[in-house]
Enzyme design. Structure first.
Site, short mmCIF file in Angstrom:
data_model
loop_
_atom_site.label_atom_id
_atom_site.label_comp_id
_atom_site.label_asym_id
_atom_site.label_seq_id
_atom_site.Cartn_x
_atom_site.Cartn_y
_atom_site.Cartn_z
N GLU A 174 -40.63 1.10 0.97
CA GLU A 174 -40.95 1.08 -0.42
C GLU A 174 -39.76 1.65 -1.33
O GLU A 174 -38.84 2.12 -0.75
CB GLU A 174 -42.29 1.80 -0.73
CG GLU A 174 -42.32 3.20 -0.08
CD GLU A 174 -41.32 4.26 -0.52
OE1 GLU A 174 -41.02 4.13 -1.56
OE2 GLU A 174 -40.86 4.98 0.36
N GLU A 317 -38.25 4.29 1.72
CA GLU A 317 -37.66 3.17 1.96
C GLU A 317 -38.10 2.35 3.29
O GLU A 317 -37.85 1.24 3.41
CB GLU A 317 -36.12 3.17 2.12
CG GLU A 317 -35.52 3.71 0.66
CD GLU A 317 -33.84 3.69 1.02
OE1 GLU A 317 -33.30 3.06 1.95
OE2 GLU A 317 -33.33 4.18 0.05
#
Length: 348
Positions: A174, A317
């Site tokens: 994300e 991430e």
């Protein structure tokens, strides 16, 4: 809603027969019983997920969801919200932290704009924008219930497409300034925690601002009264579009009997949403690392999961998921490449 309902209906239990087959082989490999620890349990879980005693996890992908949060207006993040728009194309360029680790793991990275606050004209970024960021959850719901369902279904669609292309190991990732605030709010609701127990510094918030961050979450929960027995309600009131997208990724992977590696704190908050909608989905989740973010340990404990490693990571991430891919693949090699005591001619 039809896609979400159908996906949840397709999530079944792990295959006990293949798990027993793999457990028997693992227990009889040319090594002392149990000497490879949790790698042995992981191999058995993979067999149950895939219905294959010799599962393959050689086609890997990290699905990165990017979105912005209206609660940023409350001063809960140290960095400017424009970083979401700057960083999102960098995933597609292959130059972020998760991309570096994904290259080492020979995994693809795909990035989805599910709610970045500005328009992006960036090659390689999949545009599934619901709208330009969520609303400020401290003043009302972050999104409508319909938008929450849409976020979940976008995650389902994107992940199902990857599986149809042959991917057999999924990781969640994300990007979104202020998404640790939404994640802490989700954890507070499901775990019944006071926000002060679970808020962390995120991307570098000063410690003296943590009490303010906790108070913003406290106000958001008091304002919206999210129902902890209704995952869609929690997502819509105090969540984020990228969190919904990741929860959809997890549900899709479970429905297709594909293992899904959960990254750090924000991904674990998404897992809380996914498991609230389908308790059986938990069996398909493989937690990667113990995030250094404060609430992460409580989130994994609430899920009943135990991360594989602890290296003080808190980047997000999908970086931890990419590193964890190596453990997952190693478990499959253990089952396929090691011989048993009997095959070695050893009688104990």
């Amino acid at each position: 809603m039809k896609l979400l309902t159908k996906t949840i209906e397709n999530i079944g239990p792990l295959n006990q027969e293949t798990m027993e087959q793999t457990r028997y082989r693992v227990d009889h490999l040319i090594k002392p019983l149990g000497s490879l620890g949790r790698m042995e349990d992981l191999a058995v879980q993979l067999a149950g997920i895939t219905h294959q005693p010799y599962p393959k996890t050689d086609k890997k992908v990290i699905v990165v969801m990017s979105a912005d949060h209206g609660v940023y207006a409350e001063g809960v993040a140290p960095n400017d919200q424009s970083i979401t728009a700057i960083q999102t194309p960098n995933f597609a360029r292959g130059v972020t932290g998760v991309c570096a680790f994904a290259k080492q793991a020979r995994a693809d990275v795909i990035v989805v704009d599910i709610g970045v606050a500005v328009d992006l004209d960036a090659p390689g970024v999949i545009n599934r924008k619901i709208r330009y960021g969520t609303d400020n959850m401290a003043k009302g719901p972050a999104m409508s219930r319909e938008e929450a369902v849409k976020a979940l279904e976008i995650g389902i669609e994107i992940t199902s497409e990857q599986i149809q292309k042959g991917k057999n190991l999924i990781g969640t990732g994300e990007m979104g300034i202020s998404n640790t605030t939404a994640s802490a709010a989700i954890l507070s609701v499901f775990g019944g925690f006071d926000p002060s127990e679970v808020v962390g510094i995120g991307a570098g918030l000063s410690v003296d601002r943590l009490s303010h961050k906790a108070e913003v979450i406290r106000r958001a929960i008091a304002c919206n009264q999210p129902n902890p027995k209704d995952g869609i309600d929690v997502l819509s009131k105090v969540g984020g579009f990228e969190i919904g997208g990741m929860a959809g990724t997890m549900l899709a992977a479970a429905a297709h009997r594909v293992p899904v590696v959960v990254d750090g704190f924000i991904s674990t908050a998404a897992a809380l949403i996914a498991v609230s909608l389908s308790p059986q989905a938990k069996d398909y989740l493989i937690p990667s690392h113990s995030s250094a973010e404060k609430g992460a340990a409580k989130a994994t404990e609430l899920l009943g999961l135990k991360p594989m490693f602890d290296m003080d990571l808190r980047l997000g991430e999908g970086s931890g998921a990419a590193l964890a891919f190596n453990f997952v693949v190693a478990a499959t090699y253990m089952v396929r490449e090691m011989i048993t005591l009997e095959e070695a001619g050893i009688v104990l």
